[in-house]
Every structure is written in structure tokens, then in C-alpha cells.
Design an enzyme around this catalytic site. Structure first.
Site, short mmCIF file in Angstrom:
data_model
loop_
_atom_site.label_atom_id
_atom_site.label_comp_id
_atom_site.label_asym_id
_atom_site.label_seq_id
_atom_site.Cartn_x
_atom_site.Cartn_y
_atom_site.Cartn_z
N MET A 1 0.84 -1.20 0.00
CA MET A 1 0.00 0.00 0.00
C MET A 1 0.88 1.26 0.00
SD MET A 1 -3.39 -0.90 2.14
CE MET A 1 -2.72 -0.71 3.78
N LEU B 1 6.71 3.22 1.54
CA LEU B 1 7.59 2.06 1.67
C LEU B 1 8.66 2.25 2.74
CD1 LEU B 1 8.03 1.24 -2.12
CD2 LEU B 1 6.32 0.34 -0.53
N HIS B 2 8.89 1.18 3.49
CA HIS B 2 9.94 1.15 4.51
C HIS B 2 10.79 -0.10 4.28
CE1 HIS B 2 7.40 -1.87 6.36
NE2 HIS B 2 6.39 -1.01 6.46
N GLU B 3 11.75 -0.33 5.18
CA GLU B 3 12.70 -1.43 4.98
C GLU B 3 12.01 -2.80 4.95
OE1 GLU B 3 13.24 1.21 6.73
OE2 GLU B 3 14.97 2.04 5.65
N HIS C 1 9.14 -3.45 3.41
CA HIS C 1 8.76 -3.62 2.01
C HIS C 1 10.00 -3.91 1.14
CE1 HIS C 1 5.49 -0.71 3.39
NE2 HIS C 1 4.79 -1.74 2.98
N GLN D 1 -10.60 -2.75 1.32
CA GLN D 1 -10.19 -3.46 2.54
C GLN D 1 -10.24 -2.58 3.78
OE1 GLN D 1 -6.22 -4.29 0.82
NE2 GLN D 1 -5.37 -3.78 2.81
N SER E 1 4.03 1.29 7.96
CA SER E 1 3.72 2.63 7.41
C SER E 1 2.96 3.44 8.45
CB SER E 1 2.89 2.50 6.14
OG SER E 1 3.52 1.63 5.22
N ARG E 2 2.18 2.78 9.29
CA ARG E 2 1.35 3.49 10.27
C ARG E 2 2.16 4.03 11.45
NH1 ARG E 2 -2.86 -0.55 8.67
NH2 ARG E 2 -4.60 0.65 7.82
#
Ligand code: AMP
Length: 278
Positions: free
Chosen positions: A30, A33-35, A37, A61, A186-187
Site C-alpha cells: 500500500m 515504503l519502509h525497509e 517492504h 479493505q 507505514s502506520r
């Protein structure tokens, strides 16, 4: 790096890859992006010749009172990260190109999605299965990589692939964490400094469960209570704490090595999830 914005563009490219026997890997995300992902992209690169990353905040969703509108988005940064990670192509559709206004076919898994996040977020996994089935039909991957971070999701996708005969290998990659143990998400960007500290309660409660089970089998109710207490001491509001069978996701009476501990808890207004195979 190729950028596709419509289902037709991606599917045409995927058909051309298939005709040339190019093995395709898919990493559905979604975005923001972080590490975590990036580790999935790296895993996909090991297993495929070409890697497609999809970035789509899927409205189907999200529940009516969830964070669809304010979910973090940063297309430019995501594209740079995908390029750096060696993705072959990025798929960036809008809800309007993904769903016809009168869309009426959805994919529903009826067993593994009953408890845990499925019980707390009605319709969530219907949205997940539907969008992932669509992505499979568009990217035509040989292999798709998901994160253990969303343990129930990965189990449901594996079940969907088995039960609907998708010719796709599903790989589940380990959870990438911050150095202090917080699972990357991400949150996490929603968290204040104080909440960020409190959020460590999740990984600590899971570590506690792993330590207890390492000493010998544990009665689940007693272990759950210890975990709940630790979460509450960290000012977290428990959504669920469960000890389940790794395959069927049904609660176990006794936690043993291989049992999966899963937590969902609110840190302020932010709902965080984490899990650990004990
Ligand atoms: P999301 O963008 O949150 O929908 O996640 C996309 C994919 O990345 C899912 O398969 C997640 O399980 C995976 N993922 C998210 N966070 C992590 C993490 N910290 N470590 C590994 N995989 C992750």
C-alpha cells in the site's frame, strides 16, 4: 524502471514476459515504503527475473471508520525506493481504474479469516483477497512475496492460492524491525514520541511469550493474561491477544514451540499489529 498506471498496461507487459519465459515476482503493497517492504523486493529479486511492486491503497479493505483517507502516501519517494531496490516495474493504479462502479464479484475466504483481524475488521480480508486476486491476474507472477508482519493475511492468501488453483508460489518473508524491536509499519508515522515508546509493548509482550514457551508448554489463558498486563502497563489498549495454531489459526489451549502469538493493540488512535512464532 517501468511505471504502469492502468490494469491493461500491466497485463500486456506481463503477457509479454510470459511469452519470453521471463519469471515474474510480485510484491503487493500500500506504499509509504519502509525497509520491511524493501526486504520483500530483495526476496522477490532472488526468486524472479523481473519484479513488479504494486502500490495501491485499496479502499475495499478499509472499514468505514478506518484510516483510508489519511493513510500516508508519498509517490515520489516510493518510486525512488523501488528504483533503488531494483524493481523492474511499479504498478500505481487509482481506485477508479481498479474497480468498475458496479463491481459485483469479490473473493471471500471463509475459515481462516473468522478470528483475529477478520473478526475486528469486518470485510477486511474480502477486500484483501479480491485485490490480491486481481493483482495476480494482472501481473501474472510466478512468485509473490508477502510479509509475516501480516501473519493472518499471508495464511489467507496461501489458502486462496491453494483453493482457487493460482499457479503462483507464495513466499512469506520475516518481520523487519526497528533496532528496539518495534515492527516497521507505514502506520508508525502516526505515533507521537510518547506513543512510539509505548508501542514497544507489542514486541515486548511477544518476547515475553517466547521466553515463557522456551521454558516449557504454557497454559494459554495464563500466558495471554501476562501479555495483556504488559500491554496495559505500556498504555496500550488491547484489541486482541491470541495464541493460535500456525496453520489453522485456531486458538490453542496450550502454547508450545511453533504456536503463533498475535497482538493487535491501539496506541493512542493508531492500531498496531505484531506477531511471533514462538
Ligand atoms: P502494506 O503496505 O502494509 O500493505 O504491506 C505490504 C506488504 O509488506 C505485506 O505483505 C506486509 O506483510 C509486508 N510488510 C509490512 N511491514 C513489514 C515488516 N515490518 N517486515 C516485513 N514485511 C512487512
Amino acid at each position: 524502471m517501468l511505471i504502469f498506471r492502468t490494469p491493461g498496461e500491466l497485463q500486456q507487459w506481463a503477457l509479454a514476459q510470459r511469452a519470453r519465459n521471463v519469471k515474474v515476482g510480485l510484491v503487493p503493497t500500500m506504499g509509504y515504503l519502509h525497509e520491511g517492504h524493501l526486504s520483500l523486493i530483495a526476496e522477490a529479486r532472488k526468486r524472479a527475473d523481473a519484479v513488479v511492486v504494486s502500490i495501491f491503497v485499496n479502499p475495499v479493505q478499509f472499514g468505514p471508520n478506518e484510516d483510508f483517507e489519511k493513510y500516508p502516501r508519498d509517490e515520489a519517494r516510493d518510486l525512488a525506493r523501488c528504483e533503488e531496490a531494483g524493481a523492474t516495474a511499479v504498478f500505481l493504479p487509482t481506485p477508479a481504474v481498479m474497480y468498475a462502479p458496479d463491481a459485483s464479484v469479490f473473493v471471500v475466504e471463509e475459515r481462516l479469516g473468522q478470528g483475529l483481524c477478520g473478526a475486528r475488521r469486518p470485510g477486511h480480508f474480502r477486500g484483501v483477497c479480491t485485490v490480491v486476486a486481481k493483482l495476480f491476474n494482472l501481473a501474472l507472477p510466478d512468485v509473490a512475496v508477502f510479509g509475516q508482519k501480516d501473519y493472518q493475511q499471508a495464511a489467507i492468501i496461501k489458502r486462496m492460492v491453494r483453493d482457487l488453483n493460482f499457479p503462483i508460489e507464495i513466499v512469506v518473508a520475516p518481520i523487519v524491525r526497528e533496532t528496539d524491536g518495534l515492527a516497521k509499519s507505514s502506520r508508525n508515522v502516526y505515533l507521537s514520541a510518547e506513543e512510539r515508546q509505548n508501542a514497544l509493548g507489542l514486541s515486548r509482550a511477544l518476547a515475553l511469550a517466547a521466553e515463557e514457551v522456551a521454558k516449557g508448554p504454557c497454559e494459554s489463558q495464563a500466558l495471554r493474561q501476562k501479555m495483556v498486563r504488559l500491554l496495559e502497563q505500556s498504555a496500550l489498549r488491547v484489541d486482541y491477544v491470541e495464541l493460535v495454531d500456525a496453520e489453522q489459526l485456531t486458538p490453542v489451549a496450550e502454547a508450545v514451540p511453533g504456536t503463533v502469538a498475535l497482538i493487535a493493540a491501539f496506541c493512542g488512535k493508531t492500531r498496531l499489529i505484531d506477531n511471533r512464532i514462538l
